[in-house]
Enzyme design. Structure first.
Site, PDB file in Angstrom:
ATOM      1  N   GLY A  31     -15.495 -72.233 -74.391  1.00 14.13           N
ATOM      2  CA  GLY A  31     -14.632 -73.412 -74.410  1.00 14.13           C
ATOM      3  C   GLY A  31     -13.419 -73.224 -75.301  1.00 14.13           C
ATOM      4  O   GLY A  31     -13.038 -72.095 -75.600  1.00 14.13           O
ATOM      5  N   HIS A  37      -8.074 -67.570 -71.233  1.00 19.97           N
ATOM      6  CA  HIS A  37      -9.180 -67.897 -70.329  1.00 19.97           C
ATOM      7  C   HIS A  37      -8.638 -68.134 -68.918  1.00 19.97           C
ATOM      8  O   HIS A  37      -9.226 -67.678 -67.935  1.00 19.97           O
ATOM      9  CB  HIS A  37      -9.898 -69.173 -70.788  1.00 19.97           C
ATOM     10  CG  HIS A  37     -10.598 -69.057 -72.107  1.00 19.97           C
ATOM     11  ND1 HIS A  37     -10.169 -69.725 -73.234  1.00 19.97           N
ATOM     12  CD2 HIS A  37     -11.696 -68.368 -72.492  1.00 19.97           C
ATOM     13  CE1 HIS A  37     -10.991 -69.454 -74.235  1.00 19.97           C
ATOM     14  NE2 HIS A  37     -11.921 -68.633 -73.823  1.00 19.97           N
ATOM     15  N   GLN A  61     -24.775 -65.816 -81.382  1.00 19.60           N
ATOM     16  CA  GLN A  61     -23.796 -64.746 -81.587  1.00 19.60           C
ATOM     17  C   GLN A  61     -22.951 -64.948 -82.842  1.00 19.60           C
ATOM     18  O   GLN A  61     -22.085 -64.142 -83.150  1.00 19.60           O
ATOM     19  CB  GLN A  61     -22.907 -64.568 -80.353  1.00 19.60           C
ATOM     20  CG  GLN A  61     -21.881 -65.666 -80.128  1.00 19.60           C
ATOM     21  CD  GLN A  61     -21.181 -65.458 -78.799  1.00 19.60           C
ATOM     22  OE1 GLN A  61     -21.784 -65.585 -77.735  1.00 19.60           O
ATOM     23  NE2 GLN A  61     -19.898 -65.112 -78.839  1.00 19.60           N
ATOM     24  N   GLY A 149     -12.724 -60.520 -70.538  1.00 16.12           N
ATOM     25  CA  GLY A 149     -11.416 -60.088 -71.018  1.00 16.12           C
ATOM     26  C   GLY A 149     -11.501 -58.811 -71.847  1.00 16.12           C
ATOM     27  O   GLY A 149     -12.436 -58.627 -72.622  1.00 16.12           O
ATOM     28  N   GLU A 150     -10.505 -57.958 -71.685  1.00 13.39           N
ATOM     29  CA  GLU A 150     -10.411 -56.764 -72.539  1.00 13.39           C
ATOM     30  C   GLU A 150     -10.055 -57.149 -73.967  1.00 13.39           C
ATOM     31  O   GLU A 150     -10.111 -56.319 -74.865  1.00 13.39           O
ATOM     32  CB  GLU A 150      -9.381 -55.790 -71.968  1.00 13.39           C
ATOM     33  CG  GLU A 150      -9.860 -55.126 -70.701  1.00 13.39           C
ATOM     34  CD  GLU A 150      -8.894 -54.082 -70.171  1.00 13.39           C
ATOM     35  OE1 GLU A 150      -7.736 -54.029 -70.645  1.00 13.39           O
ATOM     36  OE2 GLU A 150      -9.303 -53.331 -69.269  1.00 13.39           O
TER      37      GLU A 150
HETATM   38  P1  AMP Z   1     -14.618 -66.789 -75.453  1.00 17.92           P
HETATM   39  O1  AMP Z   1     -14.454 -68.200 -75.015  1.00 17.92           O
HETATM   40  O2  AMP Z   1     -13.819 -66.438 -76.673  1.00 17.92           O
HETATM   41  O3  AMP Z   1     -16.049 -66.345 -75.530  1.00 17.92           O
HETATM   42  O4  AMP Z   1     -13.961 -65.916 -74.309  1.00 17.92           O
HETATM   43  C1  AMP Z   1     -14.397 -66.023 -72.981  1.00 17.92           C
HETATM   44  C2  AMP Z   1     -13.803 -64.892 -72.182  1.00 17.92           C
HETATM   45  O5  AMP Z   1     -12.385 -64.993 -72.222  1.00 17.92           O
HETATM   46  C3  AMP Z   1     -14.180 -63.505 -72.748  1.00 17.92           C
HETATM   47  O6  AMP Z   1     -14.433 -62.622 -71.660  1.00 17.92           O
HETATM   48  C4  AMP Z   1     -12.927 -63.110 -73.476  1.00 17.92           C
HETATM   49  O7  AMP Z   1     -12.751 -61.710 -73.585  1.00 17.92           O
HETATM   50  C5  AMP Z   1     -11.860 -63.726 -72.594  1.00 17.92           C
HETATM   51  N1  AMP Z   1     -10.603 -63.907 -73.321  1.00 17.92           N
HETATM   52  C6  AMP Z   1     -10.424 -64.598 -74.474  1.00 17.92           C
HETATM   53  N2  AMP Z   1      -9.146 -64.486 -74.879  1.00 17.92           N
HETATM   54  C7  AMP Z   1      -8.531 -63.696 -73.964  1.00 17.92           C
HETATM   55  C8  AMP Z   1      -7.207 -63.185 -73.821  1.00 17.92           C
HETATM   56  N3  AMP Z   1      -6.261 -63.462 -74.713  1.00 17.92           N
HETATM   57  N4  AMP Z   1      -6.921 -62.409 -72.758  1.00 17.92           N
HETATM   58  C9  AMP Z   1      -7.889 -62.096 -71.852  1.00 17.92           C
HETATM   59  N5  AMP Z   1      -9.150 -62.541 -71.920  1.00 17.92           N
HETATM   60  C10 AMP Z   1      -9.465 -63.320 -72.961  1.00 17.92           C
END
Ligand code: AMP
Length: 281
Positions: A31, A37, A61, A149-150
């Site tokens: 979220g 995202h 985590q 995401g990378e």
């Molecule tokens: P999170 O909500 O931080 O767990 O992220 C969810 C997904 O979004 C994960 O696969 C992250 O790697 C991806 N994500 C977060 N920020 C970015 C970004 N700036 N660029 C690409 N993917 C992202």
């Protein structure tokens, strides 16, 4: 837009779409959604007939309870953003008990060292928590494809390993890092930056770009020295800078022909921890 909070409802909804021959994509998130995202949702929407987005702040985590408490949460704003992106998205926003029952606990995995370096070393237990929640989410959603995401490159490698260990029938797709115009990688944590830290934060990416340039004709030691010096006088505190093999994530002291390398960085801006990475060759 459909918002599901319990297991059988989302599982049944996905199963119905599968019966109709739809390809199911899945984007797990915690979220506090932003353009980073959104780039994943759009990536998934272009490749799949039906896309499921999960929103779940996963307690296992977080190795630091304050980080878990202060993690930004705004489900209403998230749903509004998702509705704007595509009202056909299926949203799964479970509570902690729905995922974990009464035992909020990680599964022990052997990731063959992938979880021992960088984020794994500085955040003990982090990847075990990530893998555990993803195993449960994959079992519930049963997607054909899952998009990561990378930005969290080490996580992407861990997810590939999890899928191999558990023999999960899902294809993992890595998506490029989405950045602000000034180069700062989009992150839910950016909204917690003070104004002065927000102004200086693009320095993280500009330093990575310079490191990439130096990597061409300097030694790995020289690149490390450059980055350490660059942050010495900054209000951003360098936690680690690492050059690693792009697939094994093993620390590298010297370059080998035909190997791909990546640079990884973690920085504190006040109490906000930011990570980034870049392909070096
Ligand atoms: P999170 O909500 O931080 O767990 O992220 C969810 C997904 O979004 C994960 O696969 C992250 O790697 C991806 N994500 C977060 N920020 C970015 C970004 N700036 N660029 C690409 N993917 C992202």
């Amino acid at each position: 837009m459909h918002v599901y909070t319990n297991r059988p409802e989302i599982s049944n909804a996905v199963a119905k779409h599968k019966e109709n021959g739809s390809k199911i994509g899945f984007v797990p998130t915690m979220g506090a959604l932003h353009r980073g995202h959104a780039s994943l949702f759009n990536f998934a929407l272009e490749r799949c007939d039906v896309v499921v987005v999960s929103i779940f702040v996963n307690p296992t985590q977080f190795n630091n309870s304050q980080d878990l408490e202060t993690y930004p949460r705004d489900l209403q704003a998230d749903l509004e953003l998702l509705e704007k992106i595509n009202p056909n998205l299926l949203v799964f926003a479970p509570g902690t008990t729905t995922i974990y029952g009464s035992k909020i606990k990680s599964i022990d995995y052997d990731f063959e060292g992938l979880n021992m370096v960088m984020e794994g070393a500085f955040r003990p237990g982090h990847f075990e928590g990530v893998a555990t929640v993803l195993k449960y989410l994959f079992e519930i959603v049963q997607p054909h494809f899952a998009f990561f995401g990378e930005k969290d490159y080490q996580q992407l490698q861990i997810v590939n390993k999890l899928v191999a260990i558990e023999k999960l029938p899902v294809a993992i797709i890595g998506c490029p890092i989405s950045r602000h115009d000034d180069g700062l990688a989009e992150s839910s944590r950016n909204m917690r930056l003070s104004q002065s830290h927000r102004e200086i934060a693009p320095f993280i990416y500009s330093t990575l770009l310079k490191a990439k340039e130096l990597f061409n004709d300097k030694s790995i030691g020289d690149v490390h020295q450059f980055v350490t010096n660059a942050f010495a006088d900054s209000t951003l505190k360098l936690e680690y800078f690492e050059i690693a093999n792009a697939s094994t994530l093993e620390h590298t002291e010297s370059k080998k022909a035909n190997e791909l390398y990546r640079a990884f960085i973690a920085v504190f801006a006040g109490d906000v921890r930011l990570i980034d990475n870049i392909a070096l060759n």
